[in-house]
Design a protein around this motif. Structure first.
Motif, PDB file in Angstrom:
ATOM      1  N   TYR A 237      36.241  48.048  24.501  1.00  0.00           N
ATOM      2  CA  TYR A 237      35.360  47.581  25.594  1.00  0.00           C
ATOM      3  C   TYR A 237      33.884  47.878  25.336  1.00  0.00           C
ATOM      4  O   TYR A 237      33.113  48.039  26.276  1.00  0.00           O
ATOM      5  CB  TYR A 237      35.783  48.183  26.927  1.00  0.00           C
ATOM      6  CG  TYR A 237      37.141  47.739  27.390  1.00  0.00           C
ATOM      7  CD1 TYR A 237      37.329  46.488  27.974  1.00  0.00           C
ATOM      8  CD2 TYR A 237      38.265  48.555  27.225  1.00  0.00           C
ATOM      9  CE1 TYR A 237      38.588  46.071  28.401  1.00  0.00           C
ATOM     10  CE2 TYR A 237      39.525  48.143  27.638  1.00  0.00           C
ATOM     11  CZ  TYR A 237      39.670  46.900  28.221  1.00  0.00           C
ATOM     12  OH  TYR A 237      40.917  46.490  28.632  1.00  0.00           O
TER      13      TYR A 237
ATOM     14  N   GLU B 297      28.236  42.173  28.790  1.00  0.00           N
ATOM     15  CA  GLU B 297      28.992  41.376  29.749  1.00  0.00           C
ATOM     16  C   GLU B 297      29.239  39.959  29.251  1.00  0.00           C
ATOM     17  O   GLU B 297      30.218  39.324  29.657  1.00  0.00           O
ATOM     18  CB  GLU B 297      28.277  41.371  31.096  1.00  0.00           C
ATOM     19  CG  GLU B 297      28.266  42.742  31.769  1.00  0.00           C
ATOM     20  CD  GLU B 297      27.710  42.728  33.174  1.00  0.00           C
ATOM     21  OE1 GLU B 297      27.302  41.634  33.644  1.00  0.00           O
ATOM     22  OE2 GLU B 297      27.681  43.788  33.823  1.00  0.00           O
TER      23      GLU B 297
ATOM     24  N   ARG C  29      35.873  31.782  25.990  1.00  0.00           N
ATOM     25  CA  ARG C  29      36.012  32.447  27.305  1.00  0.00           C
ATOM     26  C   ARG C  29      37.240  31.973  28.061  1.00  0.00           C
ATOM     27  O   ARG C  29      37.701  32.650  28.976  1.00  0.00           O
ATOM     28  CB  ARG C  29      34.733  32.264  28.124  1.00  0.00           C
ATOM     29  CG  ARG C  29      34.352  30.844  28.467  1.00  0.00           C
ATOM     30  CD  ARG C  29      32.918  30.754  28.938  1.00  0.00           C
ATOM     31  NE  ARG C  29      32.002  31.046  27.838  1.00  0.00           N
ATOM     32  CZ  ARG C  29      30.703  31.295  27.998  1.00  0.00           C
ATOM     33  NH1 ARG C  29      30.173  31.288  29.210  1.00  0.00           N
ATOM     34  NH2 ARG C  29      29.943  31.543  26.959  1.00  0.00           N
TER      35      ARG C  29
ATOM     36  N   GLN D 278      39.616  34.779  27.611  1.00  0.00           N
ATOM     37  CA  GLN D 278      39.126  36.138  27.868  1.00  0.00           C
ATOM     38  C   GLN D 278      40.154  36.925  28.672  1.00  0.00           C
ATOM     39  O   GLN D 278      40.550  36.529  29.759  1.00  0.00           O
ATOM     40  CB  GLN D 278      37.804  36.079  28.629  1.00  0.00           C
ATOM     41  CG  GLN D 278      37.169  37.435  28.873  1.00  0.00           C
ATOM     42  CD  GLN D 278      35.866  37.335  29.649  1.00  0.00           C
ATOM     43  OE1 GLN D 278      35.499  36.259  30.146  1.00  0.00           O
ATOM     44  NE2 GLN D 278      35.164  38.449  29.778  1.00  0.00           N
TER      45      GLN D 278
ATOM     46  N   TRP E 160      37.116  42.264  31.062  1.00  0.00           N
ATOM     47  CA  TRP E 160      35.673  42.440  31.124  1.00  0.00           C
ATOM     48  C   TRP E 160      35.212  43.344  29.986  1.00  0.00           C
ATOM     49  O   TRP E 160      35.830  44.363  29.711  1.00  0.00           O
ATOM     50  CB  TRP E 160      35.304  43.050  32.467  1.00  0.00           C
ATOM     51  CG  TRP E 160      33.854  42.915  32.854  1.00  0.00           C
ATOM     52  CD1 TRP E 160      32.947  43.911  33.005  1.00  0.00           C
ATOM     53  CD2 TRP E 160      33.169  41.701  33.150  1.00  0.00           C
ATOM     54  NE1 TRP E 160      31.729  43.411  33.392  1.00  0.00           N
ATOM     55  CE2 TRP E 160      31.825  42.038  33.488  1.00  0.00           C
ATOM     56  CE3 TRP E 160      33.537  40.350  33.173  1.00  0.00           C
ATOM     57  CZ2 TRP E 160      30.868  41.095  33.832  1.00  0.00           C
ATOM     58  CZ3 TRP E 160      32.578  39.402  33.525  1.00  0.00           C
ATOM     59  CH2 TRP E 160      31.272  39.778  33.852  1.00  0.00           C
ATOM     60  N   ARG E 161      34.127  42.959  29.347  1.00  0.00           N
ATOM     61  CA  ARG E 161      33.534  43.672  28.212  1.00  0.00           C
ATOM     62  C   ARG E 161      34.444  43.706  26.982  1.00  0.00           C
ATOM     63  O   ARG E 161      34.244  44.514  26.075  1.00  0.00           O
ATOM     64  CB  ARG E 161      33.094  45.090  28.607  1.00  0.00           C
ATOM     65  CG  ARG E 161      31.881  45.106  29.542  1.00  0.00           C
ATOM     66  CD  ARG E 161      31.362  46.518  29.737  1.00  0.00           C
ATOM     67  NE  ARG E 161      30.194  46.584  30.601  1.00  0.00           N
ATOM     68  CZ  ARG E 161      28.929  46.476  30.196  1.00  0.00           C
ATOM     69  NH1 ARG E 161      28.663  46.282  28.914  1.00  0.00           N
ATOM     70  NH2 ARG E 161      27.933  46.565  31.052  1.00  0.00           N
TER      71      ARG E 161
ATOM     72  N   SER F 249      37.473  39.344  36.144  1.00  0.00           N
ATOM     73  CA  SER F 249      37.127  39.885  34.824  1.00  0.00           C
ATOM     74  C   SER F 249      36.928  38.785  33.789  1.00  0.00           C
ATOM     75  O   SER F 249      36.961  39.042  32.586  1.00  0.00           O
ATOM     76  CB  SER F 249      38.217  40.845  34.346  1.00  0.00           C
ATOM     77  OG  SER F 249      38.227  42.010  35.129  1.00  0.00           O
ATOM     78  N   ARG F 250      36.715  37.566  34.252  1.00  0.00           N
ATOM     79  CA  ARG F 250      36.529  36.430  33.342  1.00  0.00           C
ATOM     80  C   ARG F 250      35.194  35.763  33.627  1.00  0.00           C
ATOM     81  O   ARG F 250      34.834  35.550  34.800  1.00  0.00           O
ATOM     82  CB  ARG F 250      37.673  35.421  33.511  1.00  0.00           C
ATOM     83  CG  ARG F 250      38.993  35.923  32.931  1.00  0.00           C
ATOM     84  CD  ARG F 250      40.189  35.094  33.419  1.00  0.00           C
ATOM     85  NE  ARG F 250      40.150  33.696  33.047  1.00  0.00           N
ATOM     86  CZ  ARG F 250      40.592  33.208  31.884  1.00  0.00           C
ATOM     87  NH1 ARG F 250      41.078  34.042  30.957  1.00  0.00           N
ATOM     88  NH2 ARG F 250      40.542  31.913  31.647  1.00  0.00           N
TER      89      ARG F 250
ATOM     90  N   LYS G  46      36.834  44.266  36.433  1.00  0.00           N
ATOM     91  CA  LYS G  46      35.552  44.899  36.139  1.00  0.00           C
ATOM     92  C   LYS G  46      35.119  45.900  37.206  1.00  0.00           C
ATOM     93  O   LYS G  46      34.304  46.780  36.926  1.00  0.00           O
ATOM     94  CB  LYS G  46      34.463  43.850  35.960  1.00  0.00           C
ATOM     95  CG  LYS G  46      34.106  43.062  37.203  1.00  0.00           C
ATOM     96  CD  LYS G  46      32.974  42.092  36.889  1.00  0.00           C
ATOM     97  CE  LYS G  46      32.590  41.274  38.103  1.00  0.00           C
ATOM     98  NZ  LYS G  46      31.469  40.342  37.804  1.00  0.00           N
TER      99      LYS G  46
END
Length: 375
Positions: free
Chosen positions: A33, A37, A67, A70, A73-74, A116-117, A138
């Motif tokens: 992570y 962002e 994405r 994804q 997050w991170r 978180s996407r 997140k």
């Protein structure tokens, strides 16, 4: 007195048509992570991988190809020019220290949450089967969403996204790419019983997506630059494979003639994948015996080589806490440095690039690895 201790087989060179490695130690992919962002790797990521460049081969943490895939997050990406630029700093740092590094492409499939996407959407997987239990987002935790079932066009798009990201990886200076077909992510979801309930061709033949994906990426960047990671029978994140042997034997038999750089395979208590699939794979095999177990020791790795179950051995947690793992194995170090769990998934250098080398410890300067920079 001359040191006559035998050299560990883990430290002997390895050469194949695709790989020329100074030792047989591979750093396994581990999510950390440390990305912005937008998915671009933070500068400290270059320090982290450069510290570990004495490995025979480094494999990055999972990187989303687009994405649309994804998972968190991170988690870093390889979609945009900012991503390519960020990863180029990593590959240049590794190459400056004589290392070799592959990028692992990790499409989350059903893994992920709108909070978180970057797209803020519901993730899509082979079937509308959610991940069990709450998931990390997140800003905390949340119930896992029911994923959208991928259409035929979604499947073609996911393959195209991998191809584009693989090309980006080469532009960023990576020596090759590993497709993440393990540990509950998209390709594994197509292979597993409980996450692939489809009634079309991708359900009747659960290997079809993996074969099409690997073939497309191999055609785009060259099979000699491509590896595949599989974890037959791995139950992580609610995965279920009642009888993995027929599926993975068929997959291995189909992919073997492509001439991939390697197959990266994790073992399982219920299905001894290494023993079963090694005879079916004519190319390089990276063995991992630490998944869902205690960290792999020197002697476990040596046993894998002695038994012929792998040509190379991947280490995860041992590389995380011992950036100089080859030197420590040469010195028969106990590999006892503990993981800083408090900072395992934070965004700074602490718990990431501040683990001491053996030389630091012996000189009494174990205050952090020398390459760690305040950024």
């Amino acid at each position: 007195m001359t040191n006559t201790a035998p050299v560990s087989p883990l430290l002997t060179p390895y050469t194949s048509a695709a790989l020329h490695l100074p030792n047989r130690l591979v750093m396994a992919p581990m999510t950390r992570y440390r990305a912005r962002e937008d998915g671009a790797p933070l500068p400290v990521v270059a320090d982290y991988y450069a510290q570990r460049a004495e490995a025979g081969l480094l494999i990055t943490e999972g990187i989303w190809p687009h994405r649309r895939g994804q998972s968190g997050w991170r988690v870093p990406g390889l979609e945009t020019e900012a991503h390519v630029t960020g990863w180029r700093a990593v590959t240049e740092a590794v190459h400056a220290r004589g290392g070799r590094i592959f990028a692992q492409l990790m499409h989350g499939g059903r893994q992920g949450h709108p909070r978180s996407r970057l797209l803020g959407d519901i993730p899509a997987g082979p079937s509308a089967v959610p991940v069990p239990g709450p998931v990390h987002v997140k800003d905390g935790t949340a119930e896992a969403p029911v994923p959208r079932e991928m259409t035929a066009q979604d499947i073609r798009t996911a393959i195209d996204d991998h191809v584009a990201a693989a090309r980006n990886a080469l532009r960023a200076g990576f020596d090759g790419v590993e497709i993440h077909g393990a540990n509950s992510y998209l390709t594994h979801q197509f292979l597993a019983d409980n996450t692939n309930l489809r009634t079309d061709a991708y359900g009747h033949d659960r290997t079809r997506f993996a074969v099409e994906l690997v073939t497309a990426v191999a055609e785009a960047i060259g099979a000699h630059r491509l590896g595949l990671r599989l974890s037959p029978g791995n139950p992580q994140f609610g995965m279920s494979e009642r009888d993995p042997a027929p599926v993975y034997r068929a997959l291995t038999d189909t992919l073997d003639p492509l001439g991939l750089a390697y197959l990266h395979l994790t073992d399982n208590d219920d299905y001894p994948a290494l023993a079963d699939l090694r005879p079916r794979w004519s190319g390089t095999l990276i063995a991992n015996v630490g998944e869902n177990h205690a960290p792999t020791t020197r002697y476990q790795g040596e046993r894998v080589l002695a038994e012929g179950h792998g040509d190379l051995v991947s280490y995860g947690r041992a590389f995380l806490t011992h950036p100089d793992l080859p030197a420590r194995i040469a010195a028969d170090d106990p590999l006892a440095t503990p993981v800083d769990t408090e900072h395992l998934y934070t965004q700074g250098a602490r718990g990431y690039t501040d683990y001491p080398t053996l030389a630091d410890e012996r000189s009494g300067t174990a205050t952090g690895a020398s390459l760690c920079q305040a950024r």
